[in-house]
Design a protein around this motif. Structure first.
Motif, short mmCIF file in Angstrom:
data_model
loop_
_atom_site.label_atom_id
_atom_site.label_comp_id
_atom_site.label_asym_id
_atom_site.label_seq_id
_atom_site.Cartn_x
_atom_site.Cartn_y
_atom_site.Cartn_z
N UNK A 107 0.70 -1.21 0.02
CA UNK A 107 0.04 -0.10 -0.03
C UNK A 107 0.96 1.18 0.12
N UNK A 108 0.52 2.13 -0.88
CA UNK A 108 1.40 3.60 -0.79
C UNK A 108 0.20 4.52 -0.74
N UNK A 109 0.57 5.67 -0.18
CA UNK A 109 -0.38 6.77 0.14
C UNK A 109 0.04 7.69 -0.31
N UNK A 110 -0.62 8.86 -0.84
CA UNK A 110 -0.28 10.41 -1.15
C UNK A 110 -1.57 10.95 -0.11
N UNK A 111 -0.72 11.88 0.70
CA UNK A 111 -1.78 12.12 1.78
C UNK A 111 -1.85 13.77 1.95
N UNK A 112 -2.77 14.43 2.44
CA UNK A 112 -2.95 15.75 2.55
C UNK A 112 -1.65 16.52 3.38
N UNK A 113 -1.14 15.59 4.26
CA UNK A 113 -0.17 16.15 5.18
C UNK A 113 1.18 15.68 4.93
N UNK A 114 1.48 15.22 3.43
CA UNK A 114 2.53 14.52 2.92
C UNK A 114 3.84 15.55 2.69
N UNK A 115 4.01 16.62 3.70
CA UNK A 115 4.84 17.54 3.43
C UNK A 115 6.24 17.06 3.30
N UNK A 116 7.22 17.75 2.76
CA UNK A 116 8.58 17.34 2.92
C UNK A 116 9.46 18.50 3.57
N UNK A 117 9.72 18.46 4.83
CA UNK A 117 10.26 19.50 5.26
C UNK A 117 11.92 19.83 5.25
N UNK A 118 12.53 18.85 4.72
CA UNK A 118 14.09 18.79 4.59
C UNK A 118 14.23 19.03 2.98
N UNK A 119 15.22 19.69 2.47
CA UNK A 119 15.40 20.25 1.51
C UNK A 119 16.22 19.05 0.47
N UNK A 120 15.47 17.92 0.25
CA UNK A 120 15.90 17.02 -0.57
C UNK A 120 15.74 17.45 -2.03
N UNK A 121 16.42 16.74 -3.00
CA UNK A 121 16.33 17.02 -4.15
C UNK A 121 14.93 16.26 -4.65
N UNK A 122 14.49 16.73 -5.80
CA UNK A 122 13.06 15.83 -6.40
C UNK A 122 13.40 14.56 -6.46
N UNK A 123 14.60 14.52 -7.19
CA UNK A 123 15.13 12.89 -7.50
C UNK A 123 15.19 12.11 -6.07
N UNK A 124 15.97 12.67 -5.28
CA UNK A 124 16.25 12.06 -3.79
C UNK A 124 14.64 11.66 -3.05
N UNK A 125 13.65 12.65 -3.30
CA UNK A 125 12.37 12.29 -2.63
C UNK A 125 11.64 11.18 -3.41
N UNK A 126 11.63 11.26 -5.00
CA UNK A 126 10.91 10.11 -5.52
C UNK A 126 11.65 8.88 -5.26
N UNK A 127 13.02 8.80 -5.17
CA UNK A 127 13.71 7.57 -4.79
C UNK A 127 13.23 7.17 -3.59
N UNK A 128 12.71 7.77 -2.68
CA UNK A 128 12.46 7.36 -1.31
C UNK A 128 11.28 6.32 -1.40
N UNK A 129 10.41 6.38 -2.56
CA UNK A 129 9.45 5.28 -2.78
C UNK A 129 10.04 3.77 -2.76
N UNK A 130 11.24 3.57 -3.01
CA UNK A 130 11.89 2.33 -3.02
C UNK A 130 12.07 1.87 -1.75
N UNK A 131 12.27 2.80 -0.75
CA UNK A 131 12.75 2.16 0.43
C UNK A 131 12.00 0.88 1.18
N UNK A 132 10.81 0.80 1.07
CA UNK A 132 10.21 -0.50 1.53
C UNK A 132 10.95 -1.80 0.78
N UNK A 133 11.39 -1.66 -0.42
CA UNK A 133 12.12 -2.74 -1.09
C UNK A 133 13.61 -2.84 -0.96
N UNK A 134 14.03 -1.81 -0.32
CA UNK A 134 15.71 -1.92 -0.03
C UNK A 134 15.85 -2.25 1.18
N UNK A 135 17.26 -2.58 1.59
CA UNK A 135 17.70 -3.20 2.69
C UNK A 135 18.85 -2.20 3.19
#
Length: 257
Positions: free
Chosen positions: A78-106
């Motif tokens: 299950x993936x969620x895009x929420x109303x309060x899904x703010x990003x408070x740290x200044x990651x790059x766009x590429x880094x934020x998108x890559x976070x979607x792989x976190x549940x699959x990585x070790x």
């Protein structure tokens, strides 16, 4: 994969926010949750992606009770895009998108060639590839929404839940984002306030009022003038869209039911 909500109930501070909610979303289907503010839509979604524990009932993904799965496994499903899904740290766009792989990585495992290509395709699809090196804190609200949706798609979930994904988007990007939901791969449960967009984007609509499911069916079956008056408290004329036949609501600003 099918999403099934069975007898869901949520009580907060002695008040029941969701009452005995049951609904099914078939594999690959796009189902919209609609209803007035405070009707329990976001509360129900939070139970699906485990941000909130229900008091009664079960949420199933396929045959699995999502509440009994390890968090890592449920995040893969299950993936969620929420109303309060703010990003408070200044990651790059590429880094934020890559976070979607976190549940699959070790651990701190680096992305492989497949994962990098998956991220690139998601950014291209959402029209944000040119922003890859930009910090997310420099983006407009609408650009951030598209970054968060790309992150959710990169997660490759079986179920995608979205809470008002068109917030902050202009008309063009509202249409583009919702057009990506059909045929995106995952089964989709989405909360939308704009009933005309919901009618265009969703296979079925489930209408909540005061925490209860009051109607369910295709947009044409659900969006009647009588239901809109009763549930939303506004007078509207329902007409077919001239190109698609989807129901469209014409509101009167001068009359209430």
């Amino acid at each position: 994969m099918e999403l099934r909500i069975e007898g869901l109930g949520v009580d907060i501070d002695g008040r029941s926010l969701v009452h005995d909610l049951s609904l099914d979303v078939r594999g690959g289907e796009v189902v919209g949750l609609v209803g007035p503010n405070g009707s329990g839509k976001s509360t129900a979604l939070r139970c699906v992606y485990r941000a909130l524990r229900q008091d009664r009932g079960t949420v199933r993904v396929g045959a699995d009770d999502i509440g009994r799965l390890p968090m890592r496994r449920s995040a893969q499903l299950v993936a969620a895009m929420t109303q309060d899904g703010a990003v408070d740290l200044d990651f790059t766009v590429e880094e934020v998108v890559a976070l979607g792989r976190a549940p699959h990585q070790r651990g701190n495992q680096a992305l492989g060639e497949r994962e990098r290509a998956l991220c690139a395709r998601a950014m291209e699809r959402l029209g944000i590839h040119h922003l890859a090196g930009r910090g997310v804190l420099t983006l407009s609200g609408g650009e951030r929404q598209r970054v968060l949706l790309a992150r959710a798609l990169v997660q490759e979930p079986e179920i995608l839940v979205l809470d008002e994904p068109t917030n902050h988007l202009d008309v063009r990007h509202q249409v583009e984002v919702l057009s990506h939901l059909r045929g995106a791969g995952p089964t989709v449960l989405v909360v939308l306030h704009d009933l005309n967009l919901a009618a265009a984007a969703c296979d079925r609509l489930c209408v909540l009022s005061q925490g209860r499911l009051v109607a369910s069916g295709t947009p044409s079956e659900v969006l009647t003038e009588e239901l809109v008056a009763e549930v939303f408290g506004v007078r509207a004329t329902v007409v077919p869209h001239p190109l698609t036949g989807d129901p469209q609501l014409l509101y009167s600003l001068h009359h209430t039911p």
